[in-house]
Design an enzyme around this catalytic site. Structure first.
Site, PDB file in Angstrom:
ATOM      1  N   SER A  57       1.610  -9.711  -1.055  1.00 18.32           N
ATOM      2  CA  SER A  57       1.299  -8.283  -0.892  1.00 18.32           C
ATOM      3  C   SER A  57       1.698  -7.712   0.461  1.00 18.32           C
ATOM      4  CB  SER A  57      -0.190  -8.051  -1.145  1.00 18.32           C
ATOM      5  OG  SER A  57      -0.980  -8.897  -0.329  1.00 18.32           O
TER       6      SER A  57
ATOM      7  N   LYS B  48       0.804  -1.226   0.000  1.00 23.46           N
ATOM      8  CA  LYS B  48       0.000   0.000   0.000  1.00 23.46           C
ATOM      9  C   LYS B  48       0.840   1.280   0.000  1.00 23.46           C
ATOM     10  CE  LYS B  48      -4.503  -1.410   1.732  1.00 23.46           C
ATOM     11  NZ  LYS B  48      -4.288  -2.808   2.170  1.00 23.46           N
TER      12      LYS B  48
ATOM     13  N   GLU C 107     -10.229   7.563   4.300  1.00 22.19           N
ATOM     14  CA  GLU C 107     -10.910   6.732   5.276  1.00 22.19           C
ATOM     15  C   GLU C 107     -10.104   5.450   5.422  1.00 22.19           C
ATOM     16  OE1 GLU C 107     -11.727   6.697   2.082  1.00 22.19           O
ATOM     17  OE2 GLU C 107     -11.352   4.542   1.815  1.00 22.19           O
TER      18      GLU C 107
END
Ligand SMILES: *Cc1c(COP(=O)(O)O)cnc(C)c1O
Length: 405
Positions: A388, A101, A123
């Site tokens: 990931s 991310k 958010e």
């Protein structure tokens, strides 16, 4: 390479189109006031992000701060335990903050800085996106408001602590069910009042144009590195690549390095507890076309046509839709989408930990499980998994609910 009349030599020039469409999916379905804000971001993206200066700075940040390139690891013991197929993992768990991310958060925050914005807004549900964005904000000296439902704040205490230590302002959302949906609404609401001084940072290849494109492009580094590293290690391309799909950002970046290659590509969605609506989040498998959160894609709907409740042991995968590019690649037949349930993912979580000394995120464990399943069915060949993220965040929950396997 051609696939159903789409030429993958020129794919990135043509998709998305000027209005943010991948075929019929994507677009920008938001209130007029925010349309202007999205256009400003799109313009800035095409001018600023293509400039030498921006590219060089992002390249430096990736190397010196994030620790890129992340390696590709040959999973030799795991492969040998399954047969002749060789498994490899692209190690986004070794990217700073422990997941992919940060790749798009650093890009989005750097763009905000170049645009002269003072604040980034987002958010978060499980808190992973919030932590990555708070990290980027701290690095670039930006203010950071993270909207989070009260229920999630209680459930995700360590991530709330991380965000606060990093200097972010965690804004508690106390209405409705007090989870992700309300947090999205509250964050968008705040953004529509503050868009002159801030930008909204979406956490996956979701939302209105230009976010599905921008987030994919910032994640593309994963696929480009992995392709080069795999070729270097083995002298050929992998036969198969696989990645988990929540919103679809780690998969989109990883796949983009291989779309024009003779490589079979799989996205893996969470089947959770089973095929009943509400028990899984496999939108591309069981969903239908629809518009939510500003874009047209394939989504899981309830009887009223609203986004359906979803579930997965992996909170990073429980979203009732997937990025528009995945819907497009599915329809073309270029990428195949498959499912893995909670049990199979938890098994893979322990297998990779025991046999390779890598504790994977429970999200990534879905891709590992899928590769294990394929390896058992195949006689020979190679599979490259996008790992990931790392699983530290999941250890307590898994031990409590599943015990040691
Ligand atoms: C958030 C997250 C995901 C799911 O998001 P995508 O946008 O589908 O990539 C997958 N793995 C990890 C480790 C995550 O934190």
């Amino acid at each position: 390479m051609n696939f159903n009349n789409v030429n993958f030599d020129t794919y990135f020039k043509n998709y998305p189109d000027q209005n943010g469409y991948f075929g019929k999916y994507g677009g920008c379905y938001i209130e007029p006031k925010l349309k202007a804000a999205m256009e400003e971001i799109t313009q800035a993206y095409f001018s600023i992000c293509q400039s030498r200066k921006f590219i060089n700075e992002l390249r430096r940040v990736r190397k010196e701060f994030q620790g890129r390139p992340t390696p590709v690891t040959h999973l030799e013991r795991l492969s040998n335990s399954l047969g002749n197929v060789q498994l490899y993992a692209k190690r986004e768990d070794l990217n700073h903050t422990g997941a992919h991310k940060l790749n798009h958060c650093m890009g989005e925050a750097l763009l905000a800085k170049y645009m002269g914005k003072k604040k980034i807004i987002a958010e978060t549900g499980a808190g992973q996106h919030g932590v990555a964005l708070a990290t980027a904000a701290a690095y670039f000296g930006l203010e950071c408001d993270i909207y989070m439902g009260s229920v999630d704040i209680k459930k995700q205490a360590p991530n709330v602590a991380r965000m606060k230590i990093l200097g972010a302002n965690v804004v508690e959302v106390t209405h409705g069910l007090q989870t992700l949906k309300e947090a999205v609404d509250a964050a968008f609401d705040a953004y529509s009042k503050e868009y002159k001084d801030s930008i909204y940072c979406i956490g996956s290849v979701l939302g209105p144009h230009p976010f599905p494109m921008m987030v994919r492009d910032f994640q593309q580094v994963v696929g480009i590195e992995a392709r080069e590293q795999f070729l270097d290690m083995t002298g050929h391309l992998p036969d198969i690549i696989t990645a988990c799909v929540g919103g679809g950002s780690n998969a989109a970046g990883f796949f983009s390095g291989f779309l024009n290659d003779p490589v079979e590509i799989y996205g893996v969605e969470p089947l959770g507890k089973g095929t009943n609506l509400g028990d899984h989040a496999a939108s591309l498998q069981y969903g239908e076309e629809g518009i939510m959160h500003g874009f047209n894609s394939i989504m899981l709907k309830d009887e009223n046509g609203e986004p359906a409740p979803v579930y997965s042991v992996a909170s990073g995968l429980d979203y009732p839709s997937s990025g528009p590019e995945h819907a497009f690649l599915r329809d073309l037949g270029r990428v195949k989408y498959d499912v893995v349930d909670d049990e199979e993912a938890v098994d893979a979580f322990f297998k990779l930990s025991r046999m390779e000394g890598i504790i994977p995120a429970i999200e990534s464990s879905h891709a590992v499980a899928h590769a294990i399943r394929l390896a058992k069915e195949m006689k020979h060949g190679s599979i490259l998994i996008n790992l990931s993220g790392r699983g530290d965040k999941d250890m307590d929950y898994i031990l409590e609910n599943y015990g040691i396997r």
